[in-house]
Design an enzyme around this catalytic site. Structure first.
Site, PDB file in Angstrom:
ATOM      1  N   PRO A 142       0.802  -1.236   0.000  1.00 30.48           N
ATOM      2  CA  PRO A 142       0.000   0.000   0.000  1.00 30.48           C
ATOM      3  C   PRO A 142       0.831   1.281   0.000  1.00 30.48           C
ATOM      4  O   PRO A 142       1.837   1.401   0.712  1.00 30.48           O
ATOM      5  CB  PRO A 142      -0.827  -0.130   1.281  1.00 30.48           C
ATOM      6  CG  PRO A 142      -0.998  -1.607   1.461  1.00 30.48           C
ATOM      7  CD  PRO A 142       0.312  -2.198   1.006  1.00 30.48           C
ATOM      8  N   CYS A 143       0.356   2.251  -0.796  1.00 28.99           N
ATOM      9  CA  CYS A 143       1.080   3.509  -0.983  1.00 28.99           C
ATOM     10  C   CYS A 143       0.730   4.610   0.016  1.00 28.99           C
ATOM     11  O   CYS A 143       1.578   5.468   0.303  1.00 28.99           O
ATOM     12  CB  CYS A 143       0.811   4.050  -2.393  1.00 28.99           C
ATOM     13  SG  CYS A 143       1.307   2.935  -3.717  1.00 28.99           S
ATOM     14  N   PRO A 144      -0.509   4.670   0.550  1.00 30.29           N
ATOM     15  CA  PRO A 144      -0.887   5.822   1.388  1.00 30.29           C
ATOM     16  C   PRO A 144       0.053   6.144   2.534  1.00 30.29           C
ATOM     17  O   PRO A 144       0.208   7.333   2.868  1.00 30.29           O
ATOM     18  CB  PRO A 144      -2.289   5.424   1.890  1.00 30.29           C
ATOM     19  CG  PRO A 144      -2.848   4.580   0.800  1.00 30.29           C
ATOM     20  CD  PRO A 144      -1.680   3.785   0.309  1.00 30.29           C
ATOM     21  N   PHE A 153       3.084   6.501   2.567  1.00 26.32           N
ATOM     22  CA  PHE A 153       4.228   7.280   2.092  1.00 26.32           C
ATOM     23  C   PHE A 153       3.830   8.368   1.098  1.00 26.32           C
ATOM     24  O   PHE A 153       4.681   9.131   0.652  1.00 26.32           O
ATOM     25  CB  PHE A 153       5.242   6.347   1.424  1.00 26.32           C
ATOM     26  CG  PHE A 153       5.577   5.145   2.262  1.00 26.32           C
ATOM     27  CD1 PHE A 153       6.363   5.264   3.391  1.00 26.32           C
ATOM     28  CD2 PHE A 153       5.075   3.892   1.929  1.00 26.32           C
ATOM     29  CE1 PHE A 153       6.659   4.160   4.177  1.00 26.32           C
ATOM     30  CE2 PHE A 153       5.366   2.773   2.702  1.00 26.32           C
ATOM     31  CZ  PHE A 153       6.150   2.909   3.832  1.00 26.32           C
TER      32      PHE A 153
END
Length: 412
Positions: free
Chosen positions: A77-79, A81
C-alpha cells in the site's frame, strides 16, 4: 532452473503481474485484499492460484510454503508514504513494507522486487529506508533503491515509482537497472484510435492538441466517491491536454458530438495511458468505478516488464558483472544503530558527518516518527539512543491488527 516462479503480494489487478509474466516469471501465487481485483486476476489467468485476504494473515497464505521461490514481489500500500497524504509511515495501519521485508527471512527468495510511490524516496523516510537496507543486508541480500519514471519505459504518463530490488550476493553483480527508452508517445498519439472509435469527427484535431504525456493517473481510495482523474492540480493539467477530468466516461464521443467537445476518458483509455495495450492485453471486471480504481492503482506493465527483465537477467547471470556500491540514506540512523550506548549530540554529529546542530535535531525529529528515539538528560548533558522500529513486522500485539479490522472496508 528451467522455471522462475514468483510469489506476488498485494498484487492488485495485475499490472506488475503481467509485466513480470512478460519478463519470464511464472506465478506460483498472487495475494490480494480486494475481491474485485482478484476477480480480474482470475478472469485473465484462470490457471493462477489467487489468494484473497489480508496478506499478513497466515490463514490466507503461508510464506513458509514458498521457501526458495525465485522472486518475491509486490506493490504494498502507498498511502503511508504518499505526498498527498499524512505520510504516517510506520504509524499507518496500511503500512506493509517493513512486514514484506521480514518475509524475506521466511521465504528466502533469490530476488525481491517491491514498488511504491515517490514519497518513500523523500527525506522524511530516510531512516525507514536505511532500516530496510540494513535488514536486507542482515538477511544476506544486496539491495538498492531507484526512482524510475514510467515515461522512460514507453508509458505516456508522469508516474514516478520508487523501486526496491534485492538479490542474493551471487546474482547481485549481474543486476543493472533498466536503461530509459526513447521518448514516450503523447496522450493524443496513444488515444486517437480509441477516441475516434465511435465516429467522432474531432478526434484527430483533439489528438493534435493532446501533444503531451499525461499527469499521474490517480486510482483514488474507497473512502471517497466515484472515479475522476485526480486533485485540482491534476485536473488543470488534464484540461490543458483537452480532457475533462471530472469523471470517467462510459464510451468515446459519438459521430454527432461537436468537433470542439472536451471529452472525458473511458476506463479503456485510462488503461492505455497506464501501459496496457495490444502488447499488454488485459481485461478488467466489475462496474466502472471499480474498474477505474483497479487500473489507476496499478504498476504500469511496461515498467514492471523492464525491471522484471533486469532481475531475470541477473538470476541467469547474464551480461557483465558490476562492482557493488553501498547505498546510504540516513547517517544519523546508522550512527545510532551502531551502538547501544547513549550518544551525545557532539558525538552523534561527528559520527554522522554533520556540522549543524539544527540539522541534527531535524533528522532526529524525522527519525522519531518511525522509531522510538530515547533521550536521556543527565545534568546539562543530553544523550540519544535508538529504540525499536514502530512499524508492523508481524507482531501479534501490534495495534495494526485492530486498526486494520476497523478500517478494512476502506483500505485500498
Amino acid at each position: 532452473m528451467s522455471t522462475f516462479e514468483v510469489v506476488e503480494i498485494c498484487a492488485g489487478a495485475g499490472g506488475q503481474a503481467l509485466g513480470l509474466e512478460k519478463a519470464g516469471f511464472e506465478h506460483a501465487l498472487a495475494v490480494e485484499l480486494d475481491g474485485n481485483a482478484c476477480k480480474t486476476l482470475e478472469a485473465n489467468r484462470p490457471n493462477w492460484k489467487v489468494a484473497q485476504g489480508d496478506v499478513a494473515d497466515e490463514d490466507v497464505w503461508r510464506p513458509a510454503d514458498h521457501r526458495g521461490v525465485s522472486l518475491l514481489a509486490g506493490g504494498v500500500p502507498c498511502p503511508p508514504f504518499s505526498i498527498a497524504g499524512k505520510q504516517l509511515g510506520a504509524n499507518d495501519e496500511r503500512d506493509l513494507f517493513a512486514w514484506a521485508v521480514e518475509q524475506v527471512a521466511v521465504v528466502q527468495p533469490r530476488a525481491v522486487l517491491l514498488e511504491n510511490v515517490r514519497g518513500l524516496s523523500m527525506p522524511r523516510f530516510a531512516g525507514y529506508r536505511q532500516h530496510v537496507l540494513d535488514r536486507l543486508t542482515q538477511l544476506g541480500y544486496v539491495a538498492d533503491w531507484r526512482l524510475l519514471q514510467a515515461s522512460d519505459y514507453g508509458v505516456p504518463q508522469l508516474r514516478p515509482r520508487f523501486i526496491l530490488v534485492a538479490l542474493r550476493p551471487e546474482y547481485a553483480p549481474y543486476f543493472h537497472w533498466p536503461e530509459p527508452q526513447d521518448h514516450p508517445p503523447t496522450v493524443g498519439e496513444t488515444l486517437v484510435g480509441l477516441m475516434g472509435a465511435n465516429g467522432w469527427s474531432g478526434a484527430a484535431a483533439w489528438a493534435k492538441k493532446a501533444n503531451k504525456i499525461a499527469p499521474t493517473i490517480v486510482g483514488g481510495s474507497k473512502k471517497h466517491g466515484g472515479a475522476d482523474l485526480g486533485p485540482t492540480r491534476a485536473k488543470r493539467a488534464w484540461a490543458e491536454i483537452g480532457v475533462d477530468a471530472l469523471g470517467v466516461a462510459d464510451a468515446a464521443p459519438t459521430g454527432d458530438t461537436p468537433s470542439d467537445f472536451r471529452p472525458k476518458l473511458t476506463c479503456e483509455m485510462v488503461a492505455r495511458i497506464q501501459g496496457w495495450s495490444d502488447e499488454y492485453a488485459w481485461q478488467f471486471t466489475g462496474r466502472k468505478t471499480t474498474r477505474y480504481r483497479q487500473i489507476g492503482n496499478a504498476f504500469p506493465p511496461p515498467v514492471a516488464h523492464a525491471v522484471g527483465a533486469a532481475v531475470m537477467s541477473a538470476l541467469k547471470r547474464r551480461g557483465t558483472p558490476r562492482e557493488i556500491e553501498s547505498s546510504e540514506h540516513d547517517p544519523v540512523y546508522k550512527a545510532l544503530r551502531s551502538t547501544s550506548e547513549y550518544l551525545s549530540p557532539e558525538r552523534l554529529m561527528k559520527n554522522a558527518g554533520l556540522q549543524d546542530a539544527a540539522e541534527l535535531e531535524r533528522r532526529i525529529s524525522l527519525l522519531s516518527r518511525d522509531f522510538e528515539v530515547e533521550i536521556r538528560t543527565v545534568g546539562t548533558k543530553t544523550g540519544y539512543r535508538l529504540g525499536k522500529f514502530k512499524a508492523f513486522v508481524g507482531q501479534e500485539d501490534h495495534e495494526r491488527h485492530d486498526l486494520f479490522l476497523k478500517y478494512r472496508a476502506r483500505i485500498s
